[in-house]
Design a protein around this motif. Structure first.
Motif, mmCIF file in Angstrom:
data_model
loop_
_atom_site.group_PDB
_atom_site.id
_atom_site.type_symbol
_atom_site.label_atom_id
_atom_site.label_comp_id
_atom_site.label_asym_id
_atom_site.label_seq_id
_atom_site.Cartn_x
_atom_site.Cartn_y
_atom_site.Cartn_z
ATOM 1 N N ILE A 94 0.842 -1.201 0.000
ATOM 2 C CA ILE A 94 0.000 0.000 0.000
ATOM 3 C C ILE A 94 0.876 1.249 0.000
ATOM 4 C CG2 ILE A 94 -1.685 1.315 1.346
ATOM 5 C CD1 ILE A 94 -2.755 -1.391 2.371
ATOM 6 N N ALA A 95 1.966 1.187 0.764
ATOM 7 C CA ALA A 95 2.874 2.333 0.852
ATOM 8 C C ALA A 95 3.459 2.688 -0.507
ATOM 9 C CB ALA A 95 4.000 2.031 1.845
ATOM 10 N N PHE A 96 3.712 1.669 -1.324
ATOM 11 C CA PHE A 96 4.215 1.921 -2.678
ATOM 12 C C PHE A 96 3.240 2.795 -3.461
ATOM 13 C CE2 PHE A 96 4.341 0.643 -7.183
ATOM 14 C CZ PHE A 96 5.638 1.034 -7.495
ATOM 15 N N ALA A 97 1.958 2.488 -3.345
ATOM 16 C CA ALA A 97 0.940 3.280 -4.033
ATOM 17 C C ALA A 97 0.876 4.699 -3.467
ATOM 18 C CB ALA A 97 -0.424 2.598 -3.912
ATOM 19 N N LEU A 98 1.057 4.841 -2.164
ATOM 20 C CA LEU A 98 1.023 6.171 -1.546
ATOM 21 C C LEU A 98 2.192 7.026 -2.013
ATOM 22 C CD1 LEU A 98 -0.003 5.335 2.137
ATOM 23 C CD2 LEU A 98 -1.462 6.018 0.227
ATOM 24 N N VAL A 99 3.374 6.417 -2.113
ATOM 25 C CA VAL A 99 4.547 7.156 -2.590
ATOM 26 C C VAL A 99 4.343 7.585 -4.038
ATOM 27 C CG1 VAL A 99 6.992 6.935 -3.186
ATOM 28 C CG2 VAL A 99 6.177 6.109 -0.972
ATOM 29 N N GLN A 100 3.809 6.683 -4.856
ATOM 30 C CA GLN A 100 3.572 7.001 -6.265
ATOM 31 C C GLN A 100 2.578 8.150 -6.438
ATOM 32 O OE1 GLN A 100 2.486 3.317 -8.397
ATOM 33 N NE2 GLN A 100 4.378 3.617 -9.548
ATOM 34 N N SER A 101 1.602 8.230 -5.554
ATOM 35 C CA SER A 101 0.538 9.225 -5.712
ATOM 36 C C SER A 101 0.839 10.539 -4.999
ATOM 37 C CB SER A 101 -0.783 8.667 -5.188
ATOM 38 O OG SER A 101 -0.700 8.411 -3.793
ATOM 39 N N TYR A 102 1.992 10.639 -4.308
ATOM 40 C CA TYR A 102 2.316 11.868 -3.598
ATOM 41 C C TYR A 102 2.628 12.991 -4.593
ATOM 42 C CZ TYR A 102 4.479 14.991 -0.204
ATOM 43 O OH TYR A 102 4.782 16.067 0.595
ATOM 44 N N PRO A 103 2.134 14.233 -4.372
ATOM 45 C CA PRO A 103 1.391 14.705 -3.202
ATOM 46 C C PRO A 103 -0.134 14.652 -3.341
ATOM 47 C CG PRO A 103 2.080 16.573 -4.509
ATOM 48 C CD PRO A 103 2.600 15.345 -5.220
ATOM 49 N N SER A 104 -0.629 14.272 -4.520
ATOM 50 C CA SER A 104 -2.080 14.310 -4.727
ATOM 51 C C SER A 104 -2.821 13.332 -3.822
ATOM 52 C CB SER A 104 -2.402 14.005 -6.194
ATOM 53 O OG SER A 104 -1.934 12.717 -6.548
ATOM 54 N N GLY A 105 -2.153 12.241 -3.429
ATOM 55 C CA GLY A 105 -2.828 11.222 -2.634
ATOM 56 C C GLY A 105 -2.802 11.453 -1.143
ATOM 57 N N THR A 106 -2.293 12.609 -0.703
ATOM 58 C CA THR A 106 -2.173 12.852 0.735
ATOM 59 C C THR A 106 -3.520 12.899 1.442
ATOM 60 O OG1 THR A 106 -2.075 15.237 0.288
ATOM 61 C CG2 THR A 106 0.022 14.072 0.538
ATOM 62 N N ARG A 107 -4.582 13.190 0.703
ATOM 63 C CA ARG A 107 -5.900 13.253 1.347
ATOM 64 C C ARG A 107 -6.291 11.922 1.986
ATOM 65 N NH1 ARG A 107 -6.531 12.659 -4.031
ATOM 66 N NH2 ARG A 107 -7.951 11.033 -4.795
ATOM 67 N N LEU A 108 -5.664 10.834 1.530
ATOM 68 C CA LEU A 108 -5.994 9.512 2.071
ATOM 69 C C LEU A 108 -5.400 9.283 3.450
ATOM 70 C CD1 LEU A 108 -5.389 7.363 -1.154
ATOM 71 C CD2 LEU A 108 -7.591 8.113 -0.210
ATOM 72 N N TRP A 109 -4.309 10.004 3.772
ATOM 73 C CA TRP A 109 -3.640 9.742 5.043
ATOM 74 C C TRP A 109 -3.244 11.009 5.800
ATOM 75 C CZ3 TRP A 109 1.190 11.935 4.757
ATOM 76 C CH2 TRP A 109 1.767 12.067 3.493
ATOM 77 N N GLN A 110 -3.807 12.154 5.430
ATOM 78 C CA GLN A 110 -3.358 13.403 6.033
ATOM 79 C C GLN A 110 -3.847 13.607 7.468
ATOM 80 O OE1 GLN A 110 -4.799 16.596 3.612
ATOM 81 N NE2 GLN A 110 -6.963 16.036 3.820
ATOM 82 N N SER A 111 -4.902 12.920 7.861
ATOM 83 C CA SER A 111 -5.386 13.099 9.239
ATOM 84 C C SER A 111 -4.407 12.486 10.227
ATOM 85 C CB SER A 111 -6.767 12.450 9.408
ATOM 86 O OG SER A 111 -6.670 11.041 9.377
ATOM 87 N N ARG A 112 -4.291 13.082 11.388
ATOM 88 C CA ARG A 112 -3.329 12.613 12.392
ATOM 89 C C ARG A 112 -3.609 11.176 12.853
ATOM 90 N NH1 ARG A 112 -2.415 17.045 16.996
ATOM 91 N NH2 ARG A 112 -4.658 16.775 17.186
ATOM 92 N N PRO A 113 -4.874 10.797 13.109
ATOM 93 C CA PRO A 113 -5.112 9.407 13.521
ATOM 94 C C PRO A 113 -4.671 8.383 12.482
ATOM 95 C CG PRO A 113 -7.006 10.758 14.072
ATOM 96 C CD PRO A 113 -6.115 11.607 13.218
ATOM 97 N N ILE A 114 -4.877 8.696 11.198
ATOM 98 C CA ILE A 114 -4.454 7.764 10.142
ATOM 99 C C ILE A 114 -2.940 7.644 10.132
ATOM 100 C CG2 ILE A 114 -4.351 7.373 7.654
ATOM 101 C CD1 ILE A 114 -7.035 6.739 8.832
ATOM 102 N N ARG A 115 -2.249 8.772 10.242
ATOM 103 C CA ARG A 115 -0.786 8.720 10.255
ATOM 104 C C ARG A 115 -0.265 7.989 11.500
ATOM 105 N NH1 ARG A 115 1.243 14.650 9.504
ATOM 106 N NH2 ARG A 115 -0.931 15.236 9.936
ATOM 107 N N ALA A 116 -0.962 8.141 12.605
ATOM 108 C CA ALA A 116 -0.581 7.407 13.807
ATOM 109 C C ALA A 116 -0.763 5.902 13.601
ATOM 110 C CB ALA A 116 -1.411 7.881 14.997
#
Length: 281
Positions: A93-115
């Motif tokens: 999943i992290a691979f997809a997040l890196v590929q989509s940065y910065p447009s994909g930050t909305r998926l993990w920008q909240s503090r609880p998700i990052r925690a």
């Protein structure tokens, strides 16, 4: 800065060598848990929790999760593969997040998700280390994972410095290049060859099937180790910080030192289980 790096390394090196290679199983478990807990304290800041009390609470939560995992896996060891599989899935999943940065930050920008993502990094790392520690020739296996990570970093540094024009993930880590990736890949293949020769000559005869398994495990682990570094870089870039902390003068934080290992160890352990590869007692 260079003097600080050297002095810190001189202090850390013997601690890490003793902790990883010479501690019995139970003290080793607490040693890795301590590293993970320090990493959790730093991850809390990366997740956006800046107050000291909130970072301490998050670190305690991670430590409790490690303790619960230890007790649970002691009673239900068959769940090990689930822990390692979920940890490996996270890196996919992290691979997809890196590929989509910065447009994909909305998926993990909240503090609880990052925690929550911090738990996905640190808990499987601890479980992976414990699995390797329980294997025959455990120190050799752990050292080999380190060699994979160091080989990938070293090969990437020199080849990237010489030929690194095309960037690997410019939005995440402008310093990384495709030339660096392939240089690290080639270095890792050489390490796999030398390790295989060592195993075959000094530990046990290495069959053709086990040789291919070792190569496959090595390649997958190398690729994921690069991803581990990219994920932490992505999180820090989003947070607007250079280092995870200043705990290690001249080196940044604990996470800055273990990001690649945190990705490599659980994936290496997972591949061992799935491919039924290991060293005989």
């Amino acid at each position: 800065m260079f003097k600080q790096r050297v002095l810190t390394a001189l202090v850390l090196a013997p601690v890490m060598i003793v902790g990883i290679f010479f501690l019995p199983l139970k003290p080793f478990a607490f040693f890795i848990a301590a590293i993970a807990t320090l990493g959790a304290w730093e991850w809390a800041n990366i997740a956006g929790y800046q107050r000291t009390w909130s970072r301490v609470v998050y670190a305690l939560v991670v430590f409790v999760c490690l303790y619960i995992s230890a007790r649970f896996l002691r009673v239900f060891p068959e769940w090990l593969i689930v822990y390692l599989a979920l940890g490996t899935l996270w890196w996919a999943i992290a691979f997809a997040l890196v590929q989509s940065y910065p447009s994909g930050t909305r998926l993990w920008q909240s503090r609880p998700i990052r925690a929550l993502l911090g738990l996905c990094v640190l808990v499987p790392m601890w479980v992976g280390f414990m699995h390797l520690k329980e294997q025959p020739h455990s120190s050799l296996l752990i050292f080999y994972v380190m060699l994979i990570v160091w080989g990938a970093d070293t090969g990437a540094y020199f080849s990237g410095k010489r030929w690194g024009n095309t960037k690997l993930a410019p939005e995440v880590s402008p310093g990384k290049s495709w030339a660096g990736f392939w240089g690290g890949f080639a270095t890792t293949l050489l390490i796999a060859l030398l390790f295989g020769l060592y195993i075959d000559n000094w530990v046990e005869p290495l069959t053709l099937e086990n040789s291919w398994k070792l190569l496959a495990i090595t390649v997958v682990t190398m690729v994921i180790s690069v991803l581990g570094d990219l994920v932490e870089s992505m999180m820090k870039r989003y947070r607007g910080i250079k280092d995870s902390s200043s705990l290690l003068p001249g080196h940044g934080g604990v996470l800055d030192r273990i990001d690649s290992m945190a990705a490599a160890v659980p994936v290496f352990a997972f591949c061992m289980v799935v491919l039924d590869w290991g060293l005989s007692p």
